[in-house]
Design a protein around this motif. Structure first.
Motif, short mmCIF file in Angstrom:
data_model
loop_
_atom_site.label_atom_id
_atom_site.label_comp_id
_atom_site.label_asym_id
_atom_site.label_seq_id
_atom_site.Cartn_x
_atom_site.Cartn_y
_atom_site.Cartn_z
N GLY A 141 5.46 6.47 -13.64
CA GLY A 141 5.49 6.38 -12.18
C GLY A 141 6.68 5.57 -11.74
N THR A 142 7.33 6.01 -10.67
CA THR A 142 8.48 5.31 -10.10
C THR A 142 8.31 5.28 -8.59
OG1 THR A 142 9.94 6.10 -11.85
CG2 THR A 142 10.99 5.31 -9.83
N ARG A 143 8.43 4.09 -8.00
CA ARG A 143 8.36 3.97 -6.54
C ARG A 143 9.76 3.68 -6.01
NH1 ARG A 143 3.80 0.97 -2.82
NH2 ARG A 143 4.21 2.28 -1.01
N VAL A 144 10.28 4.63 -5.25
CA VAL A 144 11.63 4.52 -4.70
C VAL A 144 11.55 4.04 -3.25
CG1 VAL A 144 12.50 6.35 -6.21
CG2 VAL A 144 11.72 6.92 -3.90
N LYS A 145 12.69 3.64 -2.73
CA LYS A 145 12.75 3.26 -1.32
C LYS A 145 12.44 4.50 -0.49
CE LYS A 145 15.67 1.28 2.22
NZ LYS A 145 17.00 0.91 2.64
N LEU A 146 11.56 4.33 0.46
CA LEU A 146 11.16 5.44 1.32
C LEU A 146 12.37 5.93 2.11
CD1 LEU A 146 8.61 7.04 2.16
CD2 LEU A 146 8.38 5.45 4.07
N PRO A 147 12.74 7.20 1.96
CA PRO A 147 13.88 7.72 2.72
C PRO A 147 13.59 7.72 4.22
CG PRO A 147 13.17 9.28 1.01
CD PRO A 147 12.14 8.21 1.10
N GLU A 148 14.64 7.61 5.02
CA GLU A 148 14.48 7.67 6.47
C GLU A 148 13.82 9.00 6.81
OE1 GLU A 148 17.22 7.62 10.46
OE2 GLU A 148 17.90 6.50 8.71
N ASP A 149 12.79 8.95 7.64
CA ASP A 149 11.99 10.12 8.01
C ASP A 149 11.24 10.72 6.83
OD1 ASP A 149 12.80 9.90 10.70
OD2 ASP A 149 14.59 11.10 10.31
N GLY A 150 11.16 10.01 5.72
CA GLY A 150 10.43 10.50 4.55
C GLY A 150 9.00 10.01 4.55
N ASN A 151 8.17 10.62 3.71
CA ASN A 151 6.78 10.19 3.62
C ASN A 151 6.31 10.05 2.17
OD1 ASN A 151 6.67 12.92 2.99
ND2 ASN A 151 4.84 13.32 4.21
N ILE A 152 7.26 10.06 1.21
CA ILE A 152 6.91 9.93 -0.20
C ILE A 152 7.81 8.89 -0.86
CG2 ILE A 152 6.88 11.10 -2.45
CD1 ILE A 152 6.14 13.67 -0.98
N PRO A 179 4.38 17.69 -3.49
CA PRO A 179 3.71 16.68 -2.67
C PRO A 179 2.19 16.84 -2.75
CG PRO A 179 4.68 18.39 -1.29
CD PRO A 179 5.07 18.70 -2.70
N VAL A 180 1.51 15.70 -2.88
CA VAL A 180 0.06 15.68 -2.98
C VAL A 180 -0.44 14.52 -2.14
CG1 VAL A 180 -1.88 15.28 -4.57
CG2 VAL A 180 0.08 16.65 -5.32
N HIS A 181 -1.54 14.73 -1.41
CA HIS A 181 -2.13 13.63 -0.65
C HIS A 181 -2.67 12.59 -1.62
CE1 HIS A 181 -4.58 11.39 2.20
NE2 HIS A 181 -3.85 11.95 3.14
N VAL A 182 -2.44 11.33 -1.32
CA VAL A 182 -2.79 10.23 -2.22
C VAL A 182 -4.28 10.26 -2.59
CG1 VAL A 182 -3.22 8.50 -0.44
CG2 VAL A 182 -2.38 7.78 -2.65
N HIS A 183 -5.13 10.71 -1.71
CA HIS A 183 -6.57 10.71 -2.00
C HIS A 183 -6.96 11.73 -3.07
CE1 HIS A 183 -7.18 7.75 1.03
NE2 HIS A 183 -6.73 8.53 1.98
N PRO A 214 0.82 -1.21 0.00
CA PRO A 214 0.00 0.00 0.00
C PRO A 214 0.86 1.27 0.00
CG PRO A 214 -0.86 -1.59 1.55
CD PRO A 214 0.47 -2.11 1.10
N PRO A 215 0.35 2.34 -0.60
CA PRO A 215 1.12 3.58 -0.69
C PRO A 215 1.12 4.36 0.63
CG PRO A 215 -1.05 3.92 -1.60
CD PRO A 215 -0.95 2.45 -1.25
N GLU A 216 2.08 5.26 0.74
CA GLU A 216 2.07 6.21 1.85
C GLU A 216 0.96 7.23 1.58
OE1 GLU A 216 5.48 4.02 1.61
OE2 GLU A 216 5.06 5.53 0.09
N GLU A 217 0.72 8.10 2.54
CA GLU A 217 -0.35 9.10 2.39
C GLU A 217 -0.02 10.17 1.37
OE1 GLU A 217 -1.80 10.83 5.98
OE2 GLU A 217 -2.17 8.90 6.92
N MET A 218 1.27 10.39 1.10
CA MET A 218 1.67 11.44 0.17
C MET A 218 2.39 10.83 -1.03
SD MET A 218 0.58 14.16 1.70
CE MET A 218 1.37 15.52 0.86
N VAL A 219 2.20 11.46 -2.19
CA VAL A 219 2.93 11.11 -3.40
C VAL A 219 3.50 12.40 -3.98
CG1 VAL A 219 1.53 9.08 -3.93
CG2 VAL A 219 0.86 11.31 -4.84
N ALA A 220 4.47 12.29 -4.87
CA ALA A 220 5.03 13.46 -5.54
C ALA A 220 4.54 13.45 -6.99
CB ALA A 220 6.55 13.42 -5.48
#
Length: 113
Positions: free
Chosen positions: A45-56, A74-78, A26-32
């Motif tokens: 679309g590219t899904r990268v490893k979530l950076p430490e303390d990151g949310n995208i 940054p945009v909320h996934v919804h 499942p995705p995080e709450e935010m996407v770029a």
């Protein structure tokens, strides 16, 4: 169902992962999103490893890529169901996944090397 009540994964997202033999994540709450590129084709679309303390972890743009510092916002996934509904079915692909889709029905999904 209200947009804010979206459940991840839904059936279409699970089917995309299954189609390409990938686990569901499942995705995080935010996407770029490259907002200025909306309306262009194809969509990447590219899904990268979530950076430490990151949310995208998802980065999505349409048409040509730009390396400008402000290319992605940054945009909320919804909000994707309104802004870029074509990508919603791909949001549960795992870290390392990439996709390209277009308005003519082209679809390619793969794992980054």
């Amino acid at each position: 169902m209200q947009k804010a009540d979206a459940v991840y994964p839904d059936q279409a997202q699970t089917e995309i992962c299954s189609k390409y033999g990938m686990p569901v994540q499942p995705p995080e709450e935010m996407v770029a999103i490259a907002i200025d590129s909306l309306g262009k084709s194809p969509i990447y679309g590219t899904r990268v490893k979530l950076p430490e303390d990151g949310n995208i972890s998802w980065f999505i743009h349409c048409g040509e890529f730009s390396d400008a510092d402000d290319f992605y916002k940054p945009v909320h996934v919804h909000h994707l169901s309104e802004m870029l509904p074509q990508v919603v079915n791909y949001l549960c692909l795992p870290t390392g996944a990439k996709f390209i889709i277009d308005t003519a029905g082209y679809e390619d999904v793969w794992m980054a090397e």
